[in-house]
Design an enzyme around this catalytic site. Structure first.
Site, mmCIF file in Angstrom:
data_model
loop_
_atom_site.group_PDB
_atom_site.id
_atom_site.type_symbol
_atom_site.label_atom_id
_atom_site.label_comp_id
_atom_site.label_asym_id
_atom_site.label_seq_id
_atom_site.Cartn_x
_atom_site.Cartn_y
_atom_site.Cartn_z
ATOM 1 N N ASP A 52 1.517 -4.136 -9.321
ATOM 2 C CA ASP A 52 1.243 -4.877 -9.882
ATOM 3 C C ASP A 52 1.690 -5.406 -11.023
ATOM 4 O O ASP A 52 2.231 -5.439 -11.200
ATOM 5 C CB ASP A 52 -0.237 -5.162 -9.763
ATOM 6 C CG ASP A 52 -0.557 -5.321 -7.872
ATOM 7 O OD1 ASP A 52 0.283 -5.293 -7.113
ATOM 8 O OD2 ASP A 52 -1.743 -5.055 -8.203
ATOM 9 N N GLY A 76 -4.386 -12.266 -3.796
ATOM 10 C CA GLY A 76 -2.919 -11.660 -3.685
ATOM 11 C C GLY A 76 -2.052 -11.551 -4.339
ATOM 12 O O GLY A 76 -1.051 -10.096 -4.207
ATOM 13 N N LEU A 77 -1.952 -11.767 -5.330
ATOM 14 C CA LEU A 77 -0.689 -12.757 -6.320
ATOM 15 C C LEU A 77 -1.196 -11.339 -7.501
ATOM 16 O O LEU A 77 -0.183 -12.398 -8.875
ATOM 17 C CB LEU A 77 -0.727 -13.679 -6.173
ATOM 18 C CG LEU A 77 -0.222 -14.520 -5.246
ATOM 19 C CD1 LEU A 77 -0.075 -15.713 -5.785
ATOM 20 C CD2 LEU A 77 0.696 -14.232 -3.856
ATOM 21 N N TYR A 87 -10.091 -1.380 0.028
ATOM 22 C CA TYR A 87 -9.015 -0.759 -0.662
ATOM 23 C C TYR A 87 -9.239 0.697 -1.310
ATOM 24 O O TYR A 87 -8.115 1.542 -0.610
ATOM 25 C CB TYR A 87 -8.605 -1.771 -1.814
ATOM 26 C CG TYR A 87 -6.959 -1.828 -2.094
ATOM 27 C CD1 TYR A 87 -6.299 -2.333 -2.007
ATOM 28 C CD2 TYR A 87 -7.487 -0.467 -3.717
ATOM 29 C CE1 TYR A 87 -5.033 -2.176 -3.249
ATOM 30 C CE2 TYR A 87 -6.315 0.160 -4.003
ATOM 31 C CZ TYR A 87 -4.941 -0.740 -4.280
ATOM 32 O OH TYR A 87 -4.312 -0.984 -4.407
ATOM 33 N N SER A 116 -3.275 -11.341 -10.087
ATOM 34 C CA SER A 116 -3.616 -12.328 -11.855
ATOM 35 C C SER A 116 -4.593 -11.423 -12.511
ATOM 36 O O SER A 116 -4.317 -11.573 -13.160
ATOM 37 C CB SER A 116 -4.799 -13.708 -11.085
ATOM 38 O OG SER A 116 -5.786 -13.078 -10.465
ATOM 39 N N GLU A 118 -7.422 -0.815 -14.510
ATOM 40 C CA GLU A 118 -7.926 -1.223 -13.473
ATOM 41 C C GLU A 118 -8.506 -0.274 -12.830
ATOM 42 O O GLU A 118 -9.865 -0.574 -12.270
ATOM 43 C CB GLU A 118 -6.547 -1.876 -13.077
ATOM 44 C CG GLU A 118 -6.738 -2.770 -11.508
ATOM 45 C CD GLU A 118 -6.614 -4.060 -11.721
ATOM 46 O OE1 GLU A 118 -6.509 -4.955 -9.808
ATOM 47 O OE2 GLU A 118 -5.179 -4.643 -11.725
ATOM 48 N N HIS A 151 0.690 -0.882 0.428
ATOM 49 C CA HIS A 151 -0.164 0.114 -0.460
ATOM 50 C C HIS A 151 0.811 1.515 0.267
ATOM 51 O O HIS A 151 0.300 2.413 0.652
ATOM 52 C CB HIS A 151 -1.045 0.106 1.302
ATOM 53 C CG HIS A 151 -2.081 -0.898 1.012
ATOM 54 N ND1 HIS A 151 -3.751 -0.889 0.319
ATOM 55 C CD2 HIS A 151 -1.769 -2.480 1.281
ATOM 56 C CE1 HIS A 151 -4.004 -1.236 0.603
ATOM 57 N NE2 HIS A 151 -3.420 -2.403 0.873
ATOM 58 N N THR A 152 2.195 1.049 -0.513
ATOM 59 C CA THR A 152 2.626 2.483 -0.201
ATOM 60 C C THR A 152 3.180 3.065 -1.910
ATOM 61 O O THR A 152 3.218 4.279 -2.149
ATOM 62 C CB THR A 152 4.413 2.166 -0.157
ATOM 63 O OG1 THR A 152 4.832 1.292 -1.003
ATOM 64 C CG2 THR A 152 4.374 1.574 1.143
#
Length: 365
Positions: free
Chosen positions: A167, A119-120, A217, A122, A155, A33-34
């Site tokens: 990501d 959390g990877l 989020y 996708s 996104e 979250h940075t």
């Protein structure tokens, strides 16, 4: 040969693909979250990848097929984008079109072994694989960083997740042999070696997350932006001393404290630390996510605590956007399988349903 991806593409679309592309999922070692605070992150790629095969459509519509969902969706530019896996694909196409590129109707066949809801990233893997495929098909003059930015915009605008750039940057630039240090303000990046004598272990907590479904989020990002406004800085990255956030009201004080201390942890971690100290930073990061940022859940906290207690584990933490998902652990080389087996057994006995994601081949629990 009938089970090859190319033959599957041909069965679905009646023709052969012109090209294909792939992109990995990622796990974040430190720096949660940075990125949307203009800060520092330290992800690495995982072995699991999303692959797309792509060719030109024979009619005026796009056709997208997911092997995992066994679903074919047809889409034209006049259609409303459905909230399914094609959200990310259509979002990428729309952003490319807004950038001035004409995207003809395409056929797209997707296969993936990147776990969904762990959390990877996708979604980022699908975005980057799609963008790489379209770039190759149409010979678009776009470099990797620009593709990452387009994936991020897709996104944000179409999937509804007000995410940072980590990501997509990790999916297009990272590899499995090193960590990738990214300054998300300047977009400068460089590889960083893992601490000597270590490997990583990733275990899914069994608690799936969906960042676009009211998980908090987007609320966390709004809290950070409000904190920066009160403190008179462009972004929380500009605060380096955690004491400076003590003037903020709750919960802004705790949210900001996490971001400031997390950035500091990343900056320390890239200084060729021994495994023991790197692991301490990971443990502190998890505590900060749990207590200050409040994005963990009981299944994840239990898994992190179990991992942290096993000999051979240097550190473990929640990775990804939070509200479920996976833990990443830095462990002694050659010990990942044994540690994973013990961690899974203890997690199951505690009433949870964790499963090993990396190493890619599951161990017996």
């Amino acid at each position: 040969m009938t089970n090859s991806p190319k033959m599957n593409f041909q069965r679905v679309f009646g023709t052969l693909p012109q090209t294909q592309a792939s992109a990995p999922g990622r796990v974040n070692m430190l720096g949660e979250h940075t990125d949307y605070n203009d800060g520092f992150v330290l992800p690495t790629a995982i072995p699991q990848r999303t692959t797309v095969q792509i060719g030109f459509s024979s009619d005026a519509r796009h056709h997208f097929y997911s092997a995992e969902y066994d679903e074919l969706i047809n889409f034209s530019d006049d259609d409303t984008i459905p909230q399914k896996f094609v959200t990310y694909i259509c979002g990428c196409i729309r952003i490319l079109e807004k950038e001035g590129y004409k995207i003809p109707p395409i056929n797209l066949y997707i296969t993936s072994n990147v776990p969904i809801g762990a959390g990877l990233s996708s979604s980022a893997a699908l975005e980057i694989a799609t963008l790489r495929g379209i770039r190759a098909l149409l010979n678009l003059p776009l470099d990797d960083v620009r593709l990452a930015q387009i994936g991020q915009l897709a996104e944000i605008r179409y999937a509804g997740v007000n995410c940072g750039i980590m990501d997509q940057m990790a999916s297009i630039l990272a590899d499995t042999n090193t960590m990738l240090f990214i300054d998300t303000r300047s977009l400068e990046y460089r590889p960083v070696p893992f601490p000597t004598g270590t490997e990583i272990l990733v275990i899914d907590s069994g608690e799936s997350h969906n960042l676009a479904a009211g998980s908090g989020y987007n609320q966390r990002r709004a809290e950070c932006e409000e904190s920066a406004r009160i403190l008179g800085v462009k972004a929380l990255r500009d605060i380096t001393d955690p004491k400076e956030v003590e003037v903020l009201p709750e919960p802004l004080k705790r949210r900001s404290r996490h971001v400031v201390t997390e950035n500091n942890r990343v900056l320390e971690a890239v200084k060729s630390l021994p495994a023991e100290r790197f692991g301490e930073l990971m443990n502190s990061s998890h505590a900060s996510q749990r207590d200050d940022y409040e994005i963990s859940v009981p299944a994840v906290d239990a898994l992190a605590a179990i991992l942290q207690s096993i000999p051979g584990v240097f550190g473990a933490r929640l990775t990804g956007g939070g509200f479920g998902g996976a833990c990443v652990a830095l462990v002694k080389s050659g010990k990942a399988d044994v540690i994973a087996s013990e961690a899974i057994d203890r997690h199951h006995r505690a009433g949870y349903s964790g499963r090993v994601l990396v190493p890619e081949v599951p161990v017996n629990s």
